[in-house]
Design a protein around this motif. Structure first.
Motif, PDB file in Angstrom:
ATOM      1  N   ILE A  68       2.024  -0.128   4.271  1.00 31.18           N
ATOM      2  CA  ILE A  68       1.796  -1.251   3.005  1.00 31.18           C
ATOM      3  C   ILE A  68       1.306  -2.429   3.759  1.00 31.18           C
ATOM      4  O   ILE A  68       0.121  -3.116   3.016  1.00 31.18           O
ATOM      5  CB  ILE A  68       3.114  -1.509   2.425  1.00 31.18           C
ATOM      6  CG1 ILE A  68       3.496   0.068   1.816  1.00 31.18           C
ATOM      7  CG2 ILE A  68       3.081  -2.467   1.551  1.00 31.18           C
ATOM      8  CD1 ILE A  68       4.974   0.121   1.279  1.00 31.18           C
ATOM      9  N   GLN A  69       2.028  -3.106   4.844  1.00 27.83           N
ATOM     10  CA  GLN A  69       1.138  -4.278   5.324  1.00 27.83           C
ATOM     11  C   GLN A  69      -0.223  -3.961   5.755  1.00 27.83           C
ATOM     12  O   GLN A  69      -1.166  -4.826   5.416  1.00 27.83           O
ATOM     13  CB  GLN A  69       1.914  -4.766   6.661  1.00 27.83           C
ATOM     14  CG  GLN A  69       3.177  -5.206   6.637  1.00 27.83           C
ATOM     15  CD  GLN A  69       3.907  -5.425   7.935  1.00 27.83           C
ATOM     16  OE1 GLN A  69       3.526  -4.749   8.820  1.00 27.83           O
ATOM     17  NE2 GLN A  69       4.903  -6.299   7.768  1.00 27.83           N
ATOM     18  N   LEU A  70      -0.799  -3.050   6.238  1.00 31.51           N
ATOM     19  CA  LEU A  70      -2.140  -2.662   6.670  1.00 31.51           C
ATOM     20  C   LEU A  70      -2.874  -2.396   5.291  1.00 31.51           C
ATOM     21  O   LEU A  70      -4.121  -2.920   5.384  1.00 31.51           O
ATOM     22  CB  LEU A  70      -2.245  -1.504   7.655  1.00 31.51           C
ATOM     23  CG  LEU A  70      -1.557  -1.567   8.932  1.00 31.51           C
ATOM     24  CD1 LEU A  70      -1.724  -0.088   9.655  1.00 31.51           C
ATOM     25  CD2 LEU A  70      -2.379  -2.414   9.584  1.00 31.51           C
TER      26      LEU A  70
ATOM     27  N   GLU B 188      -7.861   2.571   2.267  1.00 28.81           N
ATOM     28  CA  GLU B 188      -6.491   2.635   1.741  1.00 28.81           C
ATOM     29  C   GLU B 188      -6.210   3.967   1.812  1.00 28.81           C
ATOM     30  O   GLU B 188      -4.852   4.337   2.317  1.00 28.81           O
ATOM     31  CB  GLU B 188      -6.504   2.182   0.351  1.00 28.81           C
ATOM     32  CG  GLU B 188      -6.367   0.803   0.159  1.00 28.81           C
ATOM     33  CD  GLU B 188      -6.263   0.286  -1.397  1.00 28.81           C
ATOM     34  OE1 GLU B 188      -6.846   0.932  -2.240  1.00 28.81           O
ATOM     35  OE2 GLU B 188      -5.719  -0.775  -1.604  1.00 28.81           O
ATOM     36  N   ALA B 189      -6.797   4.954   1.539  1.00 30.91           N
ATOM     37  CA  ALA B 189      -6.168   6.512   1.686  1.00 30.91           C
ATOM     38  C   ALA B 189      -6.078   6.799   2.896  1.00 30.91           C
ATOM     39  O   ALA B 189      -5.244   7.514   3.345  1.00 30.91           O
ATOM     40  CB  ALA B 189      -7.653   7.262   0.908  1.00 30.91           C
ATOM     41  N   GLU B 190      -7.004   6.475   3.919  1.00 31.96           N
ATOM     42  CA  GLU B 190      -6.867   6.692   5.461  1.00 31.96           C
ATOM     43  C   GLU B 190      -5.845   6.238   5.686  1.00 31.96           C
ATOM     44  O   GLU B 190      -4.928   6.676   6.672  1.00 31.96           O
ATOM     45  CB  GLU B 190      -8.173   6.261   5.954  1.00 31.96           C
ATOM     46  CG  GLU B 190      -8.179   6.402   7.410  1.00 31.96           C
ATOM     47  CD  GLU B 190      -9.329   5.775   8.222  1.00 31.96           C
ATOM     48  OE1 GLU B 190      -9.183   5.442   9.226  1.00 31.96           O
ATOM     49  OE2 GLU B 190     -10.310   5.409   7.650  1.00 31.96           O
ATOM     50  N   ILE B 191      -5.097   4.814   5.161  1.00 32.04           N
ATOM     51  CA  ILE B 191      -3.783   4.238   5.887  1.00 32.04           C
ATOM     52  C   ILE B 191      -2.649   5.086   5.344  1.00 32.04           C
ATOM     53  O   ILE B 191      -1.764   5.034   6.115  1.00 32.04           O
ATOM     54  CB  ILE B 191      -4.037   2.690   5.532  1.00 32.04           C
ATOM     55  CG1 ILE B 191      -5.215   1.919   6.246  1.00 32.04           C
ATOM     56  CG2 ILE B 191      -2.709   2.241   5.657  1.00 32.04           C
ATOM     57  CD1 ILE B 191      -5.200   0.572   5.743  1.00 32.04           C
ATOM     58  N   MET B 192      -2.742   5.199   4.130  1.00 34.68           N
ATOM     59  CA  MET B 192      -1.562   5.727   3.515  1.00 34.68           C
ATOM     60  C   MET B 192      -1.421   7.349   3.668  1.00 34.68           C
ATOM     61  O   MET B 192      -0.345   7.740   3.400  1.00 34.68           O
ATOM     62  CB  MET B 192      -1.541   5.592   1.982  1.00 34.68           C
ATOM     63  CG  MET B 192      -1.622   4.142   1.629  1.00 34.68           C
ATOM     64  SD  MET B 192      -0.243   3.291   2.329  1.00 34.68           S
ATOM     65  CE  MET B 192       1.154   3.692   1.242  1.00 34.68           C
ATOM     66  N   LYS B 193      -2.523   8.013   4.429  1.00 34.89           N
ATOM     67  CA  LYS B 193      -2.292   9.347   4.675  1.00 34.89           C
ATOM     68  C   LYS B 193      -1.252   9.469   5.928  1.00 34.89           C
ATOM     69  O   LYS B 193      -1.619   9.109   7.137  1.00 34.89           O
ATOM     70  CB  LYS B 193      -3.678  10.109   4.965  1.00 34.89           C
ATOM     71  CG  LYS B 193      -3.871  11.520   4.979  1.00 34.89           C
ATOM     72  CD  LYS B 193      -5.124  12.134   5.327  1.00 34.89           C
ATOM     73  CE  LYS B 193      -5.156  12.136   6.765  1.00 34.89           C
ATOM     74  NZ  LYS B 193      -6.612  12.384   7.373  1.00 34.89           N
ATOM     75  N   VAL B 194      -0.319  10.242   5.592  1.00 36.67           N
ATOM     76  CA  VAL B 194       0.522  10.485   6.647  1.00 36.67           C
ATOM     77  C   VAL B 194       0.315  11.496   7.815  1.00 36.67           C
ATOM     78  O   VAL B 194      -0.154  12.735   7.204  1.00 36.67           O
ATOM     79  CB  VAL B 194       2.168  10.976   5.900  1.00 36.67           C
ATOM     80  CG1 VAL B 194       3.098  11.089   7.251  1.00 36.67           C
ATOM     81  CG2 VAL B 194       2.394   9.847   5.216  1.00 36.67           C
TER      82      VAL B 194
END
Length: 184
Positions: free
Chosen positions: A114-116, A178-184
């Motif tokens: 979330i920070q990123l 955002e999609a790249e960051i939030m992908k687990v």
């Protein structure tokens, strides 16, 4: 169209392209779960008294998605490089095996993701400010240009069209990041 107007539009386009390329460079620094040599791009090493980018004193690789290896070109630089990585505030814990430095990149927590994402949004907003600034400069130059009112109106509309196009590009980049960051 008028040559002067074409020049103004080209300058505006150049300014907007610069904002996009700056955004791309900033997005490279925001890690999205997998290791990348770009993560260490901001690290400066004390190389015989001068602050030198890490990439100029060592070979930085990613053998796998969770590891970064740093192979210095001079063995005596190992401690300096290790110290520079620790002092860089990137949250990495380098391990020195006497030959190279190995950094294990921990998986991102939900809070960190979330920070990123917030950081990515802030960078995108900076890019939009750059695009709007280029628009403002172009509109001012068009207003000052020695051309007919109709030509000024058309040129201003063209600048707005360019602005909308680049703002959409920024939004698209942000969505992908955002999609790249939030992908687990």
């Amino acid at each position: 169209m008028n040559e002067e107007i074409d020049f103004i539009l080209d300058a505006a386009k150049e300014g907007m392209e610069a904002a996009i390329s700056h955004l791309e460079r900033e997005f490279l620094k925001i890690r999205a779960g997998k290791a990348s040599p770009a993560m260490l791009s901001s690290v400066l090493v004390d190389y015989y008294g001068s602050q030198t980018p890490l990439s100029q004193v060592a070979n930085v690789n990613t053998p796998d998605g969770r590891t970064i290896s740093v192979q210095p070109w001079e063995k005596n630089m190992l401690q300096e490089i290790e110290k520079a990585i620790m002092n860089s505030n990137l949250g990495f814990n380098p391990m020195n095996n006497g030959d190279m430095i190995i950094i294990n990149v921990p998986p991102l927590t939900e809070e960190r993701r979330i920070q990123l994402t917030k950081q990515a949004k802030a960078e995108a907003e900076h890019a939009k400010v750059g695009v709007r600034s280029a628009r403002q400069d172009a509109n001012k130059d068009i207003k000052d240009a020695d051309v007919s009112e109709d030509l000024q109106k058309n040129a201003t509309a063209d600048v707005q069209e360019l602005t909308d196009k680049y703002v959409k590009k920024i939004d698209d980049f942000l969505g992908m990041k955002e999609a790249e960051i939030m992908k687990v």
